[in-house]
Design an enzyme around this catalytic site. Structure first.
Site, PDB file in Angstrom:
ATOM      1  CE1 TYR A 103      57.494  -7.526  63.166  1.00 46.82           C
ATOM      2  CE2 TYR A 103      58.507  -9.527  64.020  1.00 46.82           C
ATOM      3  CZ  TYR A 103      57.390  -8.727  63.853  1.00 46.82           C
ATOM      4  OH  TYR A 103      56.187  -9.131  64.365  1.00 46.82           O
TER       5      TYR A 103
ATOM      6  CG  ASP B  64      65.021  -7.792  68.774  1.00 51.17           C
ATOM      7  OD1 ASP B  64      65.084  -8.923  69.299  1.00 51.17           O
ATOM      8  OD2 ASP B  64      64.059  -7.408  68.079  1.00 51.17           O
TER       9      ASP B  64
ATOM     10  CE  LYS C   7      61.069 -15.390  66.491  1.00 52.34           C
ATOM     11  NZ  LYS C   7      61.382 -14.149  65.832  1.00 52.34           N
TER      12      LYS C   7
END
Ligand code: PLP
Length: 425
Positions: A142, A237, A265
């Site tokens: 994702y 990522d 994050k």
């Protein structure tokens, strides 16, 4: 009716599904979501005054525990000076210096506001830099809700059984080659067929949005090597793994250097932040120096920078990673033992402060195997744990996170709760 249920009823009339991000809706585990009115350390307090030990940690960012006093103070100090300037500010320079110092492959970095923006921008930059259009991604990875990356994606997309989103033109999806993770042969074949057109490979170096999957020892070095041969960019990522599995992320742990890295994050200390960076030669293709456009009204926002810098400062100074790994191992071992003694087939992949529960006989090495695991068992365990005050991620395809605010007492209690839950399966 309890307060959370009442809030959810009101929310559903006004917000699609009652939530601002789909996995929060608890669809795959059943029931209605609780609302949180405050959070401190490793605990959430619900709108109904229940206290829960939290293993979601706002889906990764709160590695230092909720409402960390140092982050809170840094944000209030910044707040006293204004919330947004629209000009460059000193904290952006400090943030860039820290990231470049910490993340091995990053020579230059640009701030943005979310992980999605970060991955989206790396893809555009890779295409602009190479003049090619196709990208390779892996099923189950994702990368946020970017059009060309929402093909066979993980996280909420997977949780709801539609890893391919509606609303993405086939012509966009055609530019994305989706391959199974850990499958070197499939990658060789793709390069044989379309090597000249492949701008980049993007991946979660440890996929953590379809459970937690770890690479075979040769996989990441293989990707680096094949990208070098074909002059394709390698994009990590590390929105989830950056500053989490090691201060410098997977690239530091594994010694593999990507060309570009997407971050998010933890880097925002709980505020909305993303960043992407990499080799100076590539990053210099961004506007205003180069032809690849990318921008953001609130990018480098002073409150967000203050929160992120405070978080990174603590992580750099205190090196909590050995302790986090110790707690992660303790929790994973305790869960494995409980499953063994109950005769339940369970895999608990764990790395540092991340782990997941796959109800499966065999280790899970890719997305195709992850979807074959017994998610109904996870659902039952989730419900039991929540009743007993332990909040696991509300999907079998999400990762559990620990923070520095979790201690032995919470881990012991959690193992006890999960063991009882497993016995009931
Ligand atoms: C969460 C996540 C994103 C998206 O970040 P947002 O801030 O939610 O847009 C991208 N990639 C990975 C690996 C993630 O875990």
């Amino acid at each position: 009716m309890n307060v959370s249920n009442e809030l959810f009823e009101r929310a559903k009339k006004l917000i699609p599904g009652g939530v601002n991000s789909p996995v929060r809706a608890f669809r795959s585990v059943g029931g209605t979501p609780f609302f949180t009115k405050e959070a401190s350390g490793c605990r959430l307090t619900t709108a109904d005054d229940r206290e829960l030990i939290d293993y979601v940690c706002t889906w990764g960012p709160s590695i230092l525990g909720h409402n960390n006093p140092a982050i809170r103070e840094a944000v209030s100090e910044a707040l006293s000076k204004g919330t947004s300037f629209g000009t460059p500010g000193p904290s952006e320079v400090e943030m860039a210096e820290r990231i470049v110092r910490i993340v091995p492959s990053v020579e230059k970095v640009r701030m943005c506001n979310s992980g999605t923006e970060a991955t989206m921008s790396t893809i555009r930059l890779a295409r602009g830099f190479t003049g090619r259009s196709k990208i390779i991604k892996f099923s189950g990875c994702y990368h946020g809700h970017v059009d060309s990356l929402l093909v066979k994606a993980g996280s909420g997309a997977l949780t709801f059984g539609n890893p391919d989103s509606a609303g993405i033109p086939e012509s966009f999806a055609r530019e994305t080659i989706v391959l199974p993770y850990n499958d070197e042969e499939a990658i060789r074949t793709a390069f044989d067929e379309a090597g000249e057109d492949i701008a980049a490979i993007i991946l979660e170096p440890y996929p953590a949005n379809c459970g937690l999957i770890l690479p075979e020892p040769t996989f990441l070095p293989f990707l680096r090597a094949i990208c070098d041969v074909h002059e394709t960019l390698l994009i990590f990522d590390e929105v989830m793994t950056g500053f989490r599995v090691a201060l410098g992320g997977v690239q530091q742990r594994e010694g593999v250097t990507p060309d570009l890295t997407a971050m998010g994050k933890i880097i925002g200390g709980g505020l909305p932040v993303g960043a992407f960076g990499g080799r100076a030669e590539v990053m210099d293709h961004l506007a205003p120096d180069g032809p690849v456009y990318q921008a953001g009204t609130l990018s480098g926002n002073p409150l967000a920078m203050a929160a992120g810098i405070a978080a990174l400062r603590i992580l750099e100074e205190e090196d909590p990673y050995p302790r986090l790994a110790e707690l992660g191992e303790k929790l994973a071992d305790g869960i494995r033992e409980a499953a063994l003694s109950a005769g339940i087939a369970l895999q608990v992949p764990q790395v540092g402060s991340m782990l997941c529960l796959f109800f499966s006989e065999d280790p899970v090495m890719n997305f195709e195997q992850a979807v074959e695991t017994k998610t109904d068992q996870f659902k039952n365990l989730f419900g039991h744990a929540l009743d007993e005050g332990v909040y696991l991620p509300p999907s079998a395809f999400e990762t559990c996170f620990l923070s520095t605010a979790h201690g032995d007492a919470e881990i012991d209690r959690t193992i006890e709760v999960i063991a009882a839950g497993i016995r009931k399966l």
